[in-house]
Design a protein around this motif. Sequence first.
Motif, PDB file in Angstrom:
ATOM      1  N   GLN A  84       0.854  -1.177   0.000  1.00  0.00           N
ATOM      2  CA  GLN A  84       0.000   0.000   0.000  1.00  0.00           C
ATOM      3  C   GLN A  84       0.894   1.232   0.000  1.00  0.00           C
ATOM      4  N   VAL A  85       0.716   2.101  -0.998  1.00  0.00           N
ATOM      5  CA  VAL A  85       1.552   3.285  -1.164  1.00  0.00           C
ATOM      6  C   VAL A  85       0.748   4.536  -0.820  1.00  0.00           C
ATOM      7  N   HIS A  86       1.207   5.283   0.172  1.00  0.00           N
ATOM      8  CA  HIS A  86       0.600   6.571   0.508  1.00  0.00           C
ATOM      9  C   HIS A  86       1.253   7.647  -0.359  1.00  0.00           C
ATOM     10  N   LEU A  87       0.431   8.440  -1.032  1.00  0.00           N
ATOM     11  CA  LEU A  87       0.965   9.479  -1.905  1.00  0.00           C
ATOM     12  C   LEU A  87       0.069  10.712  -1.855  1.00  0.00           C
ATOM     13  N   SER A  88       0.639  11.830  -2.263  1.00  0.00           N
ATOM     14  CA  SER A  88      -0.140  13.063  -2.392  1.00  0.00           C
ATOM     15  C   SER A  88       0.271  13.747  -3.681  1.00  0.00           C
ATOM     16  N   TRP A  89      -0.749  14.017  -4.527  1.00  0.00           N
ATOM     17  CA  TRP A  89      -0.509  14.706  -5.796  1.00  0.00           C
ATOM     18  C   TRP A  89      -1.475  15.875  -5.918  1.00  0.00           C
ATOM     19  N   ALA A  90      -0.988  16.951  -6.493  1.00  0.00           N
ATOM     20  CA  ALA A  90      -1.828  18.106  -6.829  1.00  0.00           C
ATOM     21  C   ALA A  90      -1.137  18.858  -7.950  1.00  0.00           C
ATOM     22  N   GLU A  91      -1.756  19.926  -8.422  1.00  0.00           N
ATOM     23  CA  GLU A  91      -1.201  20.677  -9.543  1.00  0.00           C
ATOM     24  C   GLU A  91       0.084  21.417  -9.174  1.00  0.00           C
ATOM     25  N   SER A  92       0.291  21.671  -7.893  1.00  0.00           N
ATOM     26  CA  SER A  92       1.521  22.332  -7.448  1.00  0.00           C
ATOM     27  C   SER A  92       2.128  21.564  -6.280  1.00  0.00           C
ATOM     28  N   GLU A  93       3.432  21.743  -6.107  1.00  0.00           N
ATOM     29  CA  GLU A  93       4.120  21.092  -4.995  1.00  0.00           C
ATOM     30  C   GLU A  93       3.564  21.572  -3.659  1.00  0.00           C
ATOM     31  N   GLU A  94       3.284  22.871  -3.583  1.00  0.00           N
ATOM     32  CA  GLU A  94       2.783  23.446  -2.334  1.00  0.00           C
ATOM     33  C   GLU A  94       1.437  22.831  -1.945  1.00  0.00           C
ATOM     34  N   GLU A  95       0.565  22.669  -2.926  1.00  0.00           N
ATOM     35  CA  GLU A  95      -0.745  22.098  -2.639  1.00  0.00           C
ATOM     36  C   GLU A  95      -0.641  20.621  -2.274  1.00  0.00           C
ATOM     37  N   ALA A  96       0.215  19.890  -2.979  1.00  0.00           N
ATOM     38  CA  ALA A  96       0.386  18.463  -2.671  1.00  0.00           C
ATOM     39  C   ALA A  96       0.897  18.278  -1.245  1.00  0.00           C
ATOM     40  N   LEU A  97       1.834  19.127  -0.837  1.00  0.00           N
ATOM     41  CA  LEU A  97       2.364  19.023   0.520  1.00  0.00           C
ATOM     42  C   LEU A  97       1.332  19.458   1.551  1.00  0.00           C
ATOM     43  N   ALA A  98       0.568  20.491   1.241  1.00  0.00           N
ATOM     44  CA  ALA A  98      -0.469  20.950   2.174  1.00  0.00           C
ATOM     45  C   ALA A  98      -1.531  19.883   2.385  1.00  0.00           C
ATOM     46  N   ILE A  99      -1.915  19.180   1.330  1.00  0.00           N
ATOM     47  CA  ILE A  99      -2.894  18.088   1.450  1.00  0.00           C
ATOM     48  C   ILE A  99      -2.350  16.991   2.357  1.00  0.00           C
ATOM     49  N   ALA A 100      -1.114  16.590   2.108  1.00  0.00           N
ATOM     50  CA  ALA A 100      -0.514  15.528   2.918  1.00  0.00           C
ATOM     51  C   ALA A 100      -0.421  15.935   4.383  1.00  0.00           C
ATOM     52  N   HIS A 101      -0.016  17.167   4.630  1.00  0.00           N
ATOM     53  CA  HIS A 101       0.142  17.644   6.004  1.00  0.00           C
ATOM     54  C   HIS A 101      -1.200  17.704   6.716  1.00  0.00           C
ATOM     55  N   ASP A 102      -2.226  18.175   6.030  1.00  0.00           N
ATOM     56  CA  ASP A 102      -3.549  18.283   6.639  1.00  0.00           C
ATOM     57  C   ASP A 102      -4.134  16.916   6.958  1.00  0.00           C
ATOM     58  N   GLN A 103      -4.022  15.962   6.022  1.00  0.00           N
ATOM     59  CA  GLN A 103      -4.743  14.705   6.132  1.00  0.00           C
ATOM     60  C   GLN A 103      -3.936  13.570   6.741  1.00  0.00           C
ATOM     61  N   TRP A 104      -2.625  13.617   6.662  1.00  0.00           N
ATOM     62  CA  TRP A 104      -1.879  12.411   7.020  1.00  0.00           C
ATOM     63  C   TRP A 104      -0.816  12.637   8.085  1.00  0.00           C
ATOM     64  N   ARG A 105      -0.797  13.812   8.720  1.00  0.00           N
ATOM     65  CA  ARG A 105       0.238  14.002   9.734  1.00  0.00           C
ATOM     66  C   ARG A 105      -0.014  13.193  10.990  1.00  0.00           C
ATOM     67  N   SER A 106      -1.234  12.704  11.198  1.00  0.00           N
ATOM     68  CA  SER A 106      -1.480  11.829  12.346  1.00  0.00           C
ATOM     69  C   SER A 106      -0.864  10.452  12.156  1.00  0.00           C
ATOM     70  N   ASN A 107      -0.294  10.192  10.976  1.00  0.00           N
ATOM     71  CA  ASN A 107       0.258   8.872  10.677  1.00  0.00           C
ATOM     72  C   ASN A 107       1.780   8.880  10.559  1.00  0.00           C
ATOM     73  N   VAL A 108       2.417   9.921  11.045  1.00  0.00           N
ATOM     74  CA  VAL A 108       3.875   9.965  10.921  1.00  0.00           C
ATOM     75  C   VAL A 108       4.570   9.105  11.972  1.00  0.00           C
ATOM     76  N   PHE A 109       3.868   8.772  13.051  1.00  0.00           N
ATOM     77  CA  PHE A 109       4.475   7.959  14.100  1.00  0.00           C
ATOM     78  C   PHE A 109       4.122   6.489  13.866  1.00  0.00           C
ATOM     79  N   GLY A 110       5.148   5.663  13.808  1.00  0.00           N
ATOM     80  CA  GLY A 110       4.917   4.236  13.632  1.00  0.00           C
ATOM     81  C   GLY A 110       4.618   3.562  14.955  1.00  0.00           C
ATOM     82  N   PRO A 111       4.606   2.217  14.955  1.00  0.00           N
ATOM     83  CA  PRO A 111       4.388   1.464  16.182  1.00  0.00           C
ATOM     84  C   PRO A 111       5.472   1.793  17.207  1.00  0.00           C
ATOM     85  N   PRO A 112       5.139   1.784  18.517  1.00  0.00           N
ATOM     86  CA  PRO A 112       3.842   1.408  19.099  1.00  0.00           C
ATOM     87  C   PRO A 112       2.829   2.554  19.212  1.00  0.00           C
TER      88      PRO A 112
END
Length: 318
Positions: free
Chosen positions: A214-242
């Motif tokens: 399973q590959v997590h990715l973020s794409w948008a028309e600009s780098e800034e938007e792609a990074l903003a989407i990832a930061h907004d939606q997926w920053r709760s997943n930066v910490f691995g187990p435990p």
Amino acid sequence: MATYGFHSSHEQIHPAELLKAVTRAEQAGFTAAMSSDHFSPWSGRQGHSGFAWSWLGAALQATRLPFGVVSAPGQRYHPAIIAQAIGTLGAMFPGRFWAALGTGEASNEHITGGGWPRKDVRTARLRECVDIIRALLAGEEVSHDGLVTVDRARLWTRPDVPPRLVGAAVSARTARWCAGWADGLITVNGPIETLREVVGTYREAGGKGKTALQVHLSWAESEEEALAIAHDQWRSNVFGPPVSWDLETVEQFDMITADVQPSKVAEVVNVSADLGRHAAWINEYAELGFDEIYLHHVGREQSAYIDAFGAKVLPRLG
């Protein structure tokens, strides 16, 4: 050649919209799909968590795609109920359904109020559940007293060929353990050397069947938007187990990740506005030997991503 699938993220998208997205993905050229199975999202910003098993019936009927789901029997779900769900979908859609089984996360399992066991106990419990599910799918009557209890369970509706039971692993150690019982392996994107070790360990330990990523990715028309989407939606997943295993509530996840910087999110999500860069990343994963690669755009809006990847990324994949 690997199969490239669409990941259906129930934590982020209303199930009706997610059904539209997966049908659009099929039309765009994705040839498989998989589904998450959560009771709670990872963040309040994600905002959804539909029931995967009822949605899967609708999605299998609405498309011709093969589907899988990653689930955790043993606490929130009794293994006999999961066996019945697997058996029914397998009987209705022969050869099109598989289930990956893991030890779960407290954020989903705490709702039953039984406490969150240690990792070694959860692992032993999962193995009991696997054996119970296999026996039920084989038509046996099952009684069991252990970390889970079963009293004279029998599946009356079963598929002719039981669906694959796949092991979910994020480490080489777990991959080696899965090799002893699983019909395949699924993991998530990470450093290339880590993924090579996970796949290699599974195969060296005698693991059979297909390997999936399973590959997590973020794409948008600009780098800034792609990074903003990832930061907004997926920053709760930066910490691995435990951490990801043991936190119980959305509020806890949002609190500990409030100060996570976008650069940290880019370490766990492939972020780029360049479709060619995404194709290169995916081809690199395929070269590791993965048979199936499921793409998860971490944004809540899926249509533009599906169309862009269908037109410009999937044709570039080997």
